[in-house]
Enzyme design. Structure first.
Site, PDB file in Angstrom:
ATOM      1  N   GLY A   1      -4.378 -19.000 -11.121  1.00 48.06           N
ATOM      2  CA  GLY A   1      -5.253 -18.612 -11.551  1.00 48.06           C
ATOM      3  C   GLY A   1      -4.124 -17.625 -11.713  1.00 48.06           C
TER       4      GLY A   1
ATOM      5  N   GLY B   1      -4.774 -13.178 -10.864  1.00 50.07           N
ATOM      6  CA  GLY B   1      -5.617 -11.849 -10.263  1.00 50.07           C
ATOM      7  C   GLY B   1      -5.159 -10.140 -10.594  1.00 50.07           C
ATOM      8  N   GLY B   2      -6.118  -9.490  -9.560  1.00 51.95           N
ATOM      9  CA  GLY B   2      -5.753  -8.124 -10.196  1.00 51.95           C
ATOM     10  C   GLY B   2      -4.408  -7.770 -10.772  1.00 51.95           C
TER      11      GLY B   2
ATOM     12  N   GLY C   1      -1.647  -9.465 -10.156  1.00 53.30           N
ATOM     13  CA  GLY C   1      -1.014 -11.152 -10.093  1.00 53.30           C
ATOM     14  C   GLY C   1      -1.153 -12.198 -10.442  1.00 53.30           C
TER      15      GLY C   1
ATOM     16  N   VAL D   1      -2.033 -16.112  -9.146  1.00 54.21           N
ATOM     17  CA  VAL D   1      -1.749 -16.815  -8.006  1.00 54.21           C
ATOM     18  C   VAL D   1      -1.414 -18.015  -7.873  1.00 54.21           C
ATOM     19  CG1 VAL D   1      -3.267 -17.399  -6.179  1.00 54.21           C
ATOM     20  CG2 VAL D   1      -3.516 -15.499  -7.880  1.00 54.21           C
TER      21      VAL D   1
ATOM     22  N   LYS E   1      -0.412 -14.825  -3.670  1.00 52.40           N
ATOM     23  CA  LYS E   1      -1.055 -14.394  -4.766  1.00 52.40           C
ATOM     24  C   LYS E   1       0.688 -13.015  -5.487  1.00 52.40           C
ATOM     25  CE  LYS E   1      -4.476 -10.950  -5.261  1.00 52.40           C
ATOM     26  NZ  LYS E   1      -5.619 -11.826  -5.746  1.00 52.40           N
TER      27      LYS E   1
ATOM     28  N   ASP F   1     -14.701  -4.279  -8.250  1.00 57.75           N
ATOM     29  CA  ASP F   1     -14.735  -5.254  -9.198  1.00 57.75           C
ATOM     30  C   ASP F   1     -15.350  -6.888  -9.625  1.00 57.75           C
ATOM     31  OD1 ASP F   1     -13.181  -5.490 -11.629  1.00 57.75           O
ATOM     32  OD2 ASP F   1     -12.216  -6.460 -10.988  1.00 57.75           O
TER      33      ASP F   1
END
Ligand SMILES: *[C@@H]1O[C@H](CO)[C@@H](O)[C@H](O)[C@H]1NC(C)=O
Ligand SMILES: *[C@@H]1O[C@H](CO)[C@@H](O)[C@H](O)[C@H]1NC(C)=O
Ligand SMILES: *[C@@H]1O[C@H](CO)[C@@H](O)[C@H](O)[C@H]1NC(C)=O
Ligand SMILES: *[C@@H]1O[C@H](CO)[C@@H](O)[C@H](O)[C@H]1NC(C)=O
Ligand SMILES: *[C@@H]1O[C@H](CO)[C@@H](O)[C@H](O)[C@H]1NC(C)=O
Ligand SMILES: *[C@@H]1O[C@H](CO)[C@@H](O)[C@H](O)[C@H]1NC(C)=O
Ligand SMILES: *[C@@H]1O[C@H](CO)[C@@H](O)[C@H](O)[C@H]1NC(C)=O
Ligand SMILES: *[C@@H]1O[C@H](CO)[C@@H](O)[C@H](O)[C@H]1NC(C)=O
Ligand SMILES: *[C@@H]1O[C@H](CO)[C@@H](O)[C@H](O)[C@H]1NC(C)=O
Ligand SMILES: *[C@@H]1O[C@H](CO)[C@@H](O)[C@H](O)[C@H]1NC(C)=O
Length: 877
Positions: free
Chosen positions: A579, A581-582, A584, A586, A600, A696
């Site tokens: 994934g 994230g905000g 960086g 994952v 992360k 968020d």
């Protein structure tokens, strides 16, 4: 059509109702039960109802406690044994704190009981703040009088007042406040922002016992009176307990629903009538229906309900075992006599039934109160000087009961303002308070003949409308401010300063200049010294806080620290990206004990990243909840900064719902995800001190574990209100396009309700299975632009994700749409708190379970577009 009506058919799973009823049975958390006249600090549990009463001493400053005659005590409930009586003053007020925006039932009770041995019950007025609530009179000395309203406060207190009208000493026995479900009564009307309802009648029809029912039978402690059986009626009864009943949100007690009336002649209509005194009064009616058993296959019970011949609702089919409330959402057309008729319609084989009925009258509480700043200021003045006058209730209104020593201006619909304050000869001591200058409309100020000392302050010059200032006969000292003198010279101000031995009007100009320059040079030196010491102090302070905060972080993080090498091993050299994230990417990782984790990594290119990284780490180290992703460890070694979380096997909601997955999320799975997310947010908003805003919320930040339980992640933008965590990120606009609250983007004001908005969008995404923003024909279409015309058209089936192929209950979907709508209300004060959303989502889930597992007819909820208009009222107009 002038009136819109709505049939409520909210069914809840039996077992939930049972549990809820159990849980709520002893839950008096929404109750404030005040026994007036009960000695200070005492309390008790009333035996027949189990209601806990407390003394009124904390809510009122005046009046005396009295008790009713001993003979009367035996036959009356304990809250009537004492009264508070008000022999002094025309108006005496209680002040009781309430929650703004919450719907309350407020009941005042009066039982005379010959407490004053005069054998003559008085007559007096009950006011609600500045408005007349009721005239209290006793047709007969042994009657208990109750006055009850339903009200949504817009201030955080209410003031019930007793007003002496010259017909005996006012008294009161009890004041009871109960919070209601916000979505009932006023909440269900079209005028919910200003409506006040006062109870006219609340009847239990067909009662066998002839008893009144209230708490604990009624969780809201409404009082249901038995209604005499009319000769045209036949009684129906059943043995019913909560387990059998599918309640609606009005929750009338099961004992009340267990009896009903039906026409004696099955083919005639059923009538219920009442007369009114004033044809201008407006009424709202609430009709509670419950059919005791399922009609046989060849039978139906179908009727229409009319009021004075006008249709209220049709067709009514009270399907077993669901309780129904049918109500008006606007006042009934005015009349001298009202006749509610329930008439069987054509192919119905069974006659209509009626279990209970409530009728409310609209109260006009529109008299506006004195401007709030003036009230606050004058109350402050009262407290600071300990003004010994009967200053209670609103200072200006009703004008008849204006505070002694005040005068006010009344200007149409504007709130009254204080224009005159006369505290002459009131034994005032101390200095002239700054707050006086905040009564900005003052024209007359009389403080003469007191013992005020200190200077005559220049701030009084702020009172631009002041015409009379009288401070004669005090102990003021110093100079009269030249500004005030100037005004008195131009005749705009009549100034009286006589008889203040220490007060001087002028000084020789030379002396004055000298003293000013001396003071000036002295203060210049002072300022230099001050700067030096301030700088030194700031320097020390800066060092102190920076070491301090570093220590704090490193101490807290200590036990879960991983090294750079360990991170490489855990992630198998950053092999699998799961994934982004905000701040960086994952990666999938495996700890030595074989636990899977998500790692992360803070990307070095991210500029804001480190702050978000810190913010997230700090937050997750403190905050733990089953619906928030949990942090296992971190790495903070040189450039390598990483956070290690529990692994969530099913990825995030964005992937599960929106990115071409073969497994379609079922409706109940979607509801469960919504509930989990709401629960996590509720913990952040209401379970943490200070509350935390996520800022968020979006499907990509809602992670799903192997059981499809949802957890909120990505706290990089989160903010704790009023804590030091927030300061370093507050400048950055938060959120993701499509999910961020336009209100926040417009004003920059942060508020819990920003999260509620985002949550509403997430709900719409869950309902529709669409992205928040879809690019169609070269244009970005926001989900609300797509969904709102469909909802307005009343077409709920087409709002819900077509991939579900109709596998959902309409009632449940309707409710979730309703919740989502309330979340995105443009006026964020109208958006519900997340705790309320959570409760309603749970109801939707049980609704879904009832309707799909209970094997009832598919669409137990009948709805049409007029009903839907009502449901969608909070949508932007
Ligand atoms: C009732 O009184 C007892 C002691 O007399 C006190 O501990 C308790 O807190 C009181 N309860 C309420 C609700 O005031
Ligand atoms: C009613 O609404 C108010 C304000 O939105 C909220 O604080 C309160 O918790 C709600 N009460 C209930 C019982 O839902
Ligand atoms: C007074 O009212 C009570 C209850 O409403 C009633 O039982 C009683 O008969 C009445 N007494 C008189 C004298 O009217
Ligand atoms: C209805 O009430 C009567 C008493 O008035 C009782 O004997 C009877 O059992 C009740 N019927 C049901 C179905 O409970
Ligand atoms: C019942 O009512 C119908 C219509 O109102 C009427 O025609 C019929 O005569 C009535 N039956 C009895 C027994 O009163
Ligand atoms: C319905 O059926 C039952 C028997 O199955 C019968 O006794 C009854 O009269 C029927 N009712 C109607 C309205 O046809
Ligand atoms: C209600 O039903 C009765 C009986 O079928 C009918 O005569 C009447 O017109 C209906 N009223 C309305 C307003 O639909
Ligand atoms: C009533 O009868 C009509 C035709 O006679 C039928 O179309 C309608 O579906 C029936 N309504 C109900 C509720 O049974
Ligand atoms: C209060 O002010 C009004 C004018 O605003 C005046 O007519 C009235 O006489 C004043 N009342 C008192 C008691 O001073
Ligand atoms: C203030 O009240 C005193 C009497 O208490 C009265 O003599 C005086 O005139 C009043 N002052 C003003 C400005 O109305």
């Amino acid at each position: 059509m002038f009136l819109h009506f709505l049939l409520v058919l909210h069914a809840v799973l039996t077992i939930l109702v049972f549990i809820q009823a159990q849980a709520q049975q002893d839950d008096q958390s929404g109750f404030t039960s005040i026994d007036c006249g009960l000695p200070e600090n005492s309390n008790y549990t009333e035996k027949s109802t189990g209601i806990n009463y407390i003394s009124d001493a904390d809510f009122v400053d005046t009046g005396v406690s009295k008790s009713i005659s001993p003979a009367e005590r035996i036959t009356h409930q304990q809250q009537l044994h004492f009264v508070r009586s008000f022999p002094n003053g025309v108006r005496n007020c209680y002040r009781i704190n309430v929650n703004i925006g919450t719907e309350y039932l407020i009941r005042a009770t009066f039982y005379y009981g010959n407490y004053d041995s005069l054998n003559k019950p008085p007559q007096f007025e009950l006011h609600f703040g500045v408005n007349l609530w009721d005239t209290v009179k006793f047709p007969n000395a042994s009657r208990t009088i109750m006055s009850e309203i339903i009200y949504i406060p817009s201030k955080d207190y209410i003031q019930p007042c007793l007003v002496n009208t010259g017909k005996g000493t006012p008294f009161i026995s009890a004041i009871e406040l109960r919070t209601l479900n916000n979505k009932t009564y006023i909440g269900d009307s079209k005028d919910s922002d200003k409506l006040v309802l006062s109870l006219s009648m609340r009847y239990d029809l067909g009662s066998i016992t002839n008893l009144e029912y209230r708490y604990k039978d009624d969780i809201y402690d409404r009082i249901w009176s038995p209604y005499e059986l009319s000769s045209d009626w036949r009684r129906l009864n059943t043995s019913l307990n909560n387990d059998d009943l599918f309640q609606d949100r009005y929750k009338p007690p099961s004992i009340v629903l267990s009896t009903a009336v039906t026409p004696a002649n099955a083919s005639s209509p059923l009538h219920f009538e009442w007369d009114v005194n004033n044809v201008n009064d407006q009424y709202y009616v609430y009709i509670h229906l419950y059919d005791f058993e399922e009609p046989a296959a060849n039978e139906t019970r179908t009727f229409n309900i009319t009021v004075n011949g006008k249709l209220l609702y049709a067709p009514v089919i009270p399907r077993y075992p669901v309780a129904h409330t049918i109500f008006s959402t606007a006042p009934l057309s005015p009349a001298k006599r009202y006749e509610v008729s329930l008439s069987m319609i054509e192919n119905s084989t069974l006659p209509p039934i009626l279990n209970a009925i409530e009728v409310y009258k609209v109260k006009d509480f529109s008299q506006s109160e004195t401007q709030q700043d003036d009230v606050g200021t004058v109350t402050n003045i009262k407290n600071v000087y300990g003004v010994a006058r009967n200053w209670q209730g609103d200072p200006c209104v009703p004008a008849k009961y204006m505070w002694e020593g005040l005068n006010c201006s009344f200007n149409g619909l504007n709130p009254p303002r204080i224009i005159s304050l006369n505290l002459s000869s009131s034994g005032l001591t101390g200095k002239i308070q700054y707050s006086i200058s905040e009564l900005t409309m003052l024209q007359y100020l009389d403080l003469s003949n007191n013992s005020l000392n200190g200077p005559l302050p220049v701030f009084l010059n702020k009172l631009k409308s002041l015409k009379v200032l009288n401070v004669a006969k005090n102990k003021l000292t110093g100079l009269v401010p030249p500004e005030l003198l100037d005004r008195s010279r131009t005749d705009s101000l009549s100034l009286s300063v006589d008889d203040n031995p220490g007060l001087r009007i002028t000084e020789s100009s030379r002396k004055k200049n000298l003293s000013i320059s001396l003071i000036a040079s002295f203060s210049a030196l002072n300022v230099v010294i001050l700067f030096i010491s301030l700088g030194f102090w700031m320097f020390r302070r800066k060092r102190a806080t920076s070491t301090n905060s570093k220590d704090r972080v490193s101490m807290k993080l200590k036990h879960q620290a991983f090294s750079y090498i360990e991170i490489i091993n855990i992630t198998d050299n950053f092999k699998t990206i799961i994934g982004e994230g905000g701040f960086g990417k994952v990666y999938l990782g495996v700890l030595q004990n074989h636990t899977q984790v998500a790692v992360k990594i803070l990307s070095s290119s991210s500029t804001q990243g480190y702050k978000e990284f810190q913010s997230e780490a700090q937050l997750l180290l403190i905050v733990h909840h089953r619906n928030l992703v949990s942090l296992i460890g971190f790495c903070d070694e040189g450039e390598m900064k990483a956070l290690i979380y529990e692994y969530m096997a099913n990825g995030n909601l964005q992937q599960c719902l929106l990115v071409g997955k073969t497994n379609i999320l079922k409706w109940n799975e979607r509801l469960n995800i919504a509930i989990d997310t709401a629960r996590g947010s509720d913990y952040l908003h209401n379970g943490c001190k200070p509350p935390i805003m996520h800022r968020d919320l979006k499907p990509a930040n809602i992670l799903l574990d192997e059981n499809m339980d949802a957890k909120i992640s990505d706290f990089g933008l989160s903010r704790a209100f009023g804590s030091d965590i927030d300061s370093h990120i507050s400048t950055r606009p938060a959120g993701t396009l499509g999910y961020a609250d336009p209100e926040f983007q417009r004003t920059g004001n942060t508020n819990k309700k920003n999260d509620v908005y985002s949550f509403g969008i997430v709900l719409f995404v869950l309902i529709t299975g669409r992205q928040a923003i879809v690019r169609e024909a070269g244009q970005n279409i926001h989900i609300l632009e797509w969904v709102s015309p469909i909802i307005k058209g009343g077409d709920i089936q087409n709002v819900v994700d077509s991939k579900l192929e109709g596998e959902f209950s309409i009632g449940s979907a309707l409710k979730v749409v309703e919740i989502a709508m309330s979340c995105i209300s443009p006026n964020f004060t109208e958006r519900p708190d997340i705790s309320q959303i959570l409760a309603e989502l749970k109801e939707s889930l049980s609704l879904d379970m009832v309707q799909r597992h209970g094997e009832r007819e598919n669409n137990i909820i009948e709805w049409n577009s007029s009903q839907f208009q009502s449901v969608t009222a909070p949508f932007p107009r």
